[in-house]
Design an enzyme around this catalytic site. Structure first.
Site, PDB file in Angstrom:
ATOM      1  N   CYS A 121       0.861  -1.175   0.000  1.00 16.45           N
ATOM      2  CA  CYS A 121       0.000   0.000   0.000  1.00 16.45           C
ATOM      3  C   CYS A 121       0.900   1.229   0.000  1.00 16.45           C
ATOM      4  CB  CYS A 121      -0.939  -0.008   1.201  1.00 16.45           C
ATOM      5  SG  CYS A 121      -2.351   1.113   1.021  1.00 16.45           S
ATOM      6  N   CYS A 131      -4.123   6.075   0.056  1.00 17.31           N
ATOM      7  CA  CYS A 131      -3.560   4.866  -0.560  1.00 17.31           C
ATOM      8  C   CYS A 131      -3.306   5.018  -2.048  1.00 17.31           C
ATOM      9  CB  CYS A 131      -4.494   3.682  -0.305  1.00 17.31           C
ATOM     10  SG  CYS A 131      -4.816   3.384   1.455  1.00 17.31           S
ATOM     11  N   LYS A 196     -12.529  -5.153   2.400  1.00 17.13           N
ATOM     12  CA  LYS A 196     -11.941  -4.295   3.425  1.00 17.13           C
ATOM     13  C   LYS A 196     -12.907  -3.147   3.700  1.00 17.13           C
ATOM     14  CE  LYS A 196      -7.734  -1.675   4.523  1.00 17.13           C
ATOM     15  NZ  LYS A 196      -6.415  -1.265   4.015  1.00 17.13           N
ATOM     16  N   ARG A 206      -3.461   2.816  12.935  1.00 14.81           N
ATOM     17  CA  ARG A 206      -2.940   4.071  12.388  1.00 14.81           C
ATOM     18  C   ARG A 206      -1.915   4.694  13.312  1.00 14.81           C
ATOM     19  NH1 ARG A 206      -8.960   5.578  10.121  1.00 14.81           N
ATOM     20  NH2 ARG A 206      -8.869   4.072   8.400  1.00 14.81           N
ATOM     21  N   ARG A 218     -11.296   7.388   4.085  1.00 15.49           N
ATOM     22  CA  ARG A 218     -11.050   6.410   3.017  1.00 15.49           C
ATOM     23  C   ARG A 218     -12.342   5.758   2.529  1.00 15.49           C
ATOM     24  NH1 ARG A 218      -5.990   4.509   6.521  1.00 15.49           N
ATOM     25  NH2 ARG A 218      -4.477   5.997   5.709  1.00 15.49           N
ATOM     26  N   GLU A 234     -16.901  -7.592  -4.627  1.00 15.50           N
ATOM     27  CA  GLU A 234     -15.477  -7.266  -4.508  1.00 15.50           C
ATOM     28  C   GLU A 234     -14.619  -8.534  -4.556  1.00 15.50           C
ATOM     29  OE1 GLU A 234     -13.730  -4.541  -4.269  1.00 15.50           O
ATOM     30  OE2 GLU A 234     -15.095  -2.910  -3.741  1.00 15.50           O
ATOM     31  N   LYS A 249     -11.628  -8.087   6.177  1.00 12.34           N
ATOM     32  CA  LYS A 249     -11.080  -7.215   7.216  1.00 12.34           C
ATOM     33  C   LYS A 249     -12.083  -6.104   7.526  1.00 12.34           C
ATOM     34  CE  LYS A 249      -7.162  -4.147   8.171  1.00 12.34           C
ATOM     35  NZ  LYS A 249      -5.978  -3.471   7.609  1.00 12.34           N
ATOM     36  N   SER A 275      -6.586  -4.244  14.721  1.00  9.71           N
ATOM     37  CA  SER A 275      -5.999  -3.595  15.885  1.00  9.71           C
ATOM     38  C   SER A 275      -7.031  -3.200  16.934  1.00  9.71           C
ATOM     39  CB  SER A 275      -5.230  -2.354  15.435  1.00  9.71           C
ATOM     40  OG  SER A 275      -6.084  -1.439  14.758  1.00  9.71           O
ATOM     41  N   TYR A 314      -2.716  -9.936  16.053  1.00 10.95           N
ATOM     42  CA  TYR A 314      -1.661  -9.451  16.944  1.00 10.95           C
ATOM     43  C   TYR A 314      -1.518 -10.339  18.172  1.00 10.95           C
ATOM     44  CZ  TYR A 314      -2.221  -5.364  13.995  1.00 10.95           C
ATOM     45  OH  TYR A 314      -2.296  -4.526  12.898  1.00 10.95           O
TER      46      TYR A 314
END
Length: 326
Positions: A121, A131, A196, A206, A218, A234, A249, A275, A314
């Site tokens: 990206c 992006c 996404k 971020r 976005r 998509e 996501k 996140s 994570y």
């Protein structure tokens, strides 16, 4: 009571051994991808304020972190880069000596067996945080594809095992696939961020990637969280254009979409445990409101049960330890 007729489902739950015997879904270490953040500098380890336990690492310390990742039995990482310099076209995203390219080369020497997935990206590398290329306040789709393809090829040249384009420009899969093929990387797979959403759960990321847009948002290229059928359109485009994996996501609020994509396409499906989902559990566990291990493993199991073949999380290092502990 002896005349009542009913099923005795509890018979298969009476002991731990029986429950293990009939368990339908299991999370293994082979399912996990661990995201990591590489930054410029030396002897640098910056904890992300909104993500306890997640750090940005300079390359010298990133090697030590990946040693630990590999020792825990995790076989794949998703690599993000945070450059020292940004410009309007994100030139460090595709520079031969960019932070991601250097990290890939050094990690592949140290751990050739590790699968390195390169996030592809421009937002971390542009001074405006979007992006793609900006002109008069608009993101230019087709011109952005050239730079995204250039970035993907440079990552493959550095030794990336998988390219993971996350930009959500129309046509990014076919553009990158053609670019990789023409450069001789026909065997490098694409892990597409096919679905996404423009999600509120990205905030802590971020902080980690220093990628907040300097204006606007976005929503002109990430999906509306209210839309389910659009997700299949998509994913169908990316599947047709050459994606080898399909990412959904975020994961937790979109398990219905994970299930839809799994049912519709004969491709490995990746759930991205983002996140914000990580930060919420960490915050609740720190207050003693949730048992972290039990909550995380239940959450990861729900993603597998919904149809995910692979999970980006994570919590990967913690989950690997808990899996070993049984």
């Amino acid at each position: 009571m002896s005349n009542l007729q009913f099923d005795r489902h509890r018979r298969l739950r009476m002991t731990s051994a029986l429950r293990d015997l009939v368990r339908e879904t299991a999370v293994t270490k082979d399912d996990l991808i661990y995201p990591v953040f590489a930054v410029e500098g030396y002897d640098t380890k910056n904890e992300v304020p909104s993500m306890p336990g997640v750090y940005q690492y300079s390359l010298d310390l990133l090697k030590e972190e990946i040693d630990d990742v590999v020792e825990r039995g995790i076989k794949a990482i998703l690599l993000f880069g945070v450059p020292a310099h940004k410009d309007e076209v994100g030139s460090n995203a595709y520079a031969e000596n960019g932070i991601v390219q250097r990290a890939i080369r050094e990690l592949k020497i140290r751990h050739p067996e590790l699968t390195i997935i390169a996030d592809t990206c421009l937002c971390q590398f542009t001074d405006h945080g979007h992006c793609g290329i900006i002109e008069e306040g608009h993101i230019l789709n087709d011109r952005s594809l050239d730079l995204l393809t250039k970035t993907a090829v440079s990552q493959a040249e550095a030794g990336a095992d998988v390219i993971a384009p996350s930009n959500m420009m129309d046509g990014f899969v076919t553009a990158i696939r053609h670019g990789l093929d023409e450069a001789g990387f026909v065997n490098v797979p694409l892990m597409s961020y096919a679905v996404k959403y423009a999600s509120a759960f990205y905030g802590p990321f971020r902080d980690a990637a220093h990628s907040s847009p300097s204006f606007g948002d976005r929503r002109t290229y990430q999906m509306d969280p209210a839309n389910r059928e659009e997700a299949l359109r998509e994913a169908a485009s990316d599947n047709r254009e050459g994606a080898d994996f399909l990412i959904v996501k975020p994961a937790l609020s979109y398990l219905d979409v994970v299930r839809d994509v799994r049912a519709e396409f004969n491709r490995p499906v990746v759930a991205y445990n983002v996140s914000g989902e990580y930060a919420m559990i960490k915050a609740a566990a720190a207050q003693g409101w949730l048992d972290e291990k039990e909550t995380v493993m239940e959450k990861l199991t729900s993603m597998k049960r919904a149809g995910a073949d692979v999970i980006v999380t994570y919590f990967a290092k913690d989950a690997a330890r808990w899996i070993d502990e049984g």
